[in-house]
Design an enzyme around this catalytic site. Structure first.
Site, mmCIF file in Angstrom:
data_model
loop_
_atom_site.group_PDB
_atom_site.id
_atom_site.type_symbol
_atom_site.label_atom_id
_atom_site.label_comp_id
_atom_site.label_asym_id
_atom_site.label_seq_id
_atom_site.Cartn_x
_atom_site.Cartn_y
_atom_site.Cartn_z
ATOM 1 N N HIS A 22 84.149 -47.898 -141.908
ATOM 2 C CA HIS A 22 83.844 -49.169 -141.240
ATOM 3 C C HIS A 22 82.951 -50.029 -142.140
ATOM 4 C CE1 HIS A 22 83.074 -51.216 -137.127
ATOM 5 N NE2 HIS A 22 82.584 -52.012 -138.064
ATOM 6 N N HIS A 37 82.965 -54.244 -143.532
ATOM 7 C CA HIS A 37 83.621 -55.564 -143.486
ATOM 8 C C HIS A 37 83.560 -56.216 -144.864
ATOM 9 C CE1 HIS A 37 83.900 -56.053 -138.985
ATOM 10 N NE2 HIS A 37 83.001 -55.079 -139.057
ATOM 11 N N ASP A 76 83.902 -59.335 -145.573
ATOM 12 C CA ASP A 76 83.093 -60.562 -145.539
ATOM 13 C C ASP A 76 81.641 -60.268 -145.162
ATOM 14 O OD1 ASP A 76 84.257 -59.871 -143.041
ATOM 15 O OD2 ASP A 76 83.969 -61.888 -142.240
ATOM 16 N N GLY A 111 84.207 -59.260 -133.492
ATOM 17 C CA GLY A 111 83.613 -60.491 -132.977
ATOM 18 C C GLY A 111 82.803 -60.168 -131.731
ATOM 19 N N HIS A 146 86.481 -52.359 -132.179
ATOM 20 C CA HIS A 146 85.023 -52.491 -132.014
ATOM 21 C C HIS A 146 84.735 -52.394 -130.511
ATOM 22 C CE1 HIS A 146 84.668 -54.177 -136.104
ATOM 23 N NE2 HIS A 146 83.355 -54.106 -135.967
ATOM 24 N N GLU A 174 79.372 -51.470 -128.632
ATOM 25 C CA GLU A 174 78.308 -51.915 -129.540
ATOM 26 C C GLU A 174 77.380 -52.839 -128.755
ATOM 27 O OE1 GLU A 174 79.590 -54.658 -132.544
ATOM 28 O OE2 GLU A 174 77.825 -54.339 -133.812
ATOM 29 N N ASP A 206 79.009 -50.936 -141.987
ATOM 30 C CA ASP A 206 79.320 -52.168 -141.252
ATOM 31 C C ASP A 206 79.266 -53.369 -142.205
ATOM 32 O OD1 ASP A 206 80.272 -53.433 -139.029
ATOM 33 O OD2 ASP A 206 78.347 -53.613 -138.014
HETATM 34 O O1 LIG Z 1 79.502 -55.098 -135.975
HETATM 35 C C1 LIG Z 1 80.276 -56.020 -135.736
HETATM 36 N N1 LIG Z 1 80.685 -56.251 -134.476
HETATM 37 C C2 LIG Z 1 81.589 -57.209 -134.167
HETATM 38 N N2 LIG Z 1 82.095 -58.031 -135.079
HETATM 39 C C3 LIG Z 1 81.693 -57.870 -136.347
HETATM 40 C C4 LIG Z 1 80.791 -56.885 -136.740
HETATM 41 N N3 LIG Z 1 80.575 -57.004 -138.049
HETATM 42 C C5 LIG Z 1 81.345 -58.004 -138.482
HETATM 43 N N4 LIG Z 1 82.020 -58.535 -137.453
HETATM 44 C C6 LIG Z 1 82.944 -59.664 -137.490
HETATM 45 C C7 LIG Z 1 82.449 -60.806 -138.357
HETATM 46 C C8 LIG Z 1 83.465 -60.901 -139.455
HETATM 47 O O2 LIG Z 1 83.692 -62.240 -139.836
HETATM 48 C C9 LIG Z 1 84.697 -60.278 -138.839
HETATM 49 C C10 LIG Z 1 85.751 -59.790 -139.778
HETATM 50 O O3 LIG Z 1 85.257 -58.951 -140.756
HETATM 51 O O4 LIG Z 1 84.166 -59.229 -138.049
HETATM 52 ZN ZN LIG Z 2 81.899 -53.901 -137.578
#
Ligand SMILES: O=c1[nH]cnc2c1ncn2[C@H]1C[C@H](O)[C@@H](CO)O1
Ligand SMILES: [Zn+2]
Length: 359
Positions: free
Chosen positions: A18, A20, A22, A179, A206, A209, A297
């Site tokens: 996990h 991301h 970005d 998101g 997701h 959380e 993350d």
């Molecule tokens: O931890 C998270 N929870 C929900 N959404 C998240 C988390 N970390 C990143 N994101 C979102 C923001 C990014 O723009 C998107 C795609 O990677 O996923």
């Molecule tokens: Zn995430």
């Protein structure tokens, strides 16, 4: 017993499910790319910018944490920007000792300058291949699988699911939704999940959380998630009990079915899902033998790395190599690549490295 040091943790093989794309840019790269596309940043000093991300993400709220992504997504709108960020991601993970990683991003967020969804995916896959080749050349082989994420507040999940399936033979190994969680339950995207199941494809969600058990329950029992992104709030279904903790029906199901939890300690502290690393439920979940994994993350927003996350757990819970190997093999068993490839990494890379340290 002497605690394992950070440098030693960097040297052991690690698996990451996990992360991301970005959420893991190098601050200096953001500054350079922002200059080229005319995006205004809070500061153009890379060190200050790195600190800015961690502080801004340290808000105790997932919604505010997510606002920081505006500055990374803004510089990932061209083939060159996407390719570079992906290549650097592969290189950074590999030199941190990560031998297997699944990195995710949301293609629908990268269309602002005219790219199509397929162009975006192809640019990222090319970047990963380039970064992995560069890493292998300097003695840090890494296998990277890509997950495509759909944003849960938007309505493009079916399209993104089809995009993922279209690229399944060239590096996309799974699907995810991300998101803001509260107000956007997984069942909003049921069509996409049902489609993916019909295609025999893999997905994580997701869940658990910023919202609790109903989100986890829907992700598993309605949507059929293979894994839970975070899933940390499963502890809400575990009560202390007199002799030992008592698992509710959902927690028991998650443990019995060996549903992998993609736990992200530092991120959870920043968004308020856990009070501190020492009080993070990962300690309890490991003791109870859930299929727990350790993840980053967003390395930029948490100022972290896979080795740092493990070092924090070593410090907080007194873990040794045996526990680090357990988390690593849990992650590898839960990966979305084919079984024989998972087994090869476990038997030929992970176990031999830890065997030397444990003997
Ligand atoms: O931890 C998270 N929870 C929900 N959404 C998240 C988390 N970390 C990143 N994101 C979102 C923001 C990014 O723009 C998107 C795609 O990677 O996923
Ligand atoms: Zn995430």
């Amino acid at each position: 017993m002497v605690a394992i040091g950070y440098e030693e943790i960097v040297r052991v093989p690690k698996a990451l499910l996990h992360d991301h794309l970005d959420g893991g840019l190098r601050p200096a790269t953001i500054v350079e790319l922002a200059g080229a596309v005319g995006h205004r940043l809070p500061t153009t000093d890379p060190e200050e910018l790195g600190r800015w991300f961690v502080e801004a993400a340290d808000s105790g709220s997932l919604e505010r944490y997510l606002e920081t992504f505006a500055h990374t997504v803004a510089v990932m709108q061209t083939v060159e920007g996407l390719r570079r960020v992906a290549a650097e991601c592969a290189l950074d993970l590999a030199t941190d000792g990560v031998v297997y990683a699944e990195v995710r991003f949301a293609p629908e967020q990268h269309l602002e300058r005219g790219l199509g969804l397929d162009d975006v995916v192809e640019a990222v896959l090319a970047g990963f291949a380039e970064g992995a080749a560069e890493a292998a050349a300097i003695g840090h082989p890494i296998r990277i699988g890509t997950l495509l994420t759909a944003m849960r507040h938007a309505a493009r999940s079916q399209e993104i699911a089809e995009l993922a399936v279209r690229h399944r033979d060239t590096g996309v190994v799974g699907f995810d939704i991300a998101g803001a969680e509260a107000g956007f339950p997984p069942t909003r995207h049921l069509d996409a999940f049902e489609y993916l199941q019909r295609e025999n494809f893999h997905f994580t969600i997701h869940a658990g959380e910023a919202f609790g058990l109903p989100s986890i329950w829907q992700a598993i029992q309605w949507c059929g998630a293979d894994r839970l992104g975070h899933g940390v709030r499963i502890v809400d279904d575990i009560t202390p009990g007199d002799a030992r903790p008592v698992l509710g029906r959902l927690a028991a199901y998650v443990r019995d079915k060996r549903i992998p939890l993609e736990l992200c300690p530092s991120s959870n502290v920043q968004t308020g899902a856990a009070p501190s690393i020492a009080e993070h439920p990962i300690g309890l979940l490991r003791d109870l033998r859930f299929r727990a994994t350790v993840n980053t993350d967003n390395r930029l927003m948490s100022g972290t790395s896979m080795s740092r996350e493990m070092a924090l757990l070593v410090e907080a819970f007194g873990y040794g190599y045996a526990e680090l190997q357990w988390f690593t093999i849990n992650a590898m068993k839960s990966a979305f690549i084919p079984f024989d490839e998972r087994l090869a990494i476990i038997n030929e890379v992970i176990k031999p490295a830890y065997a030397k340290l444990l003997s």
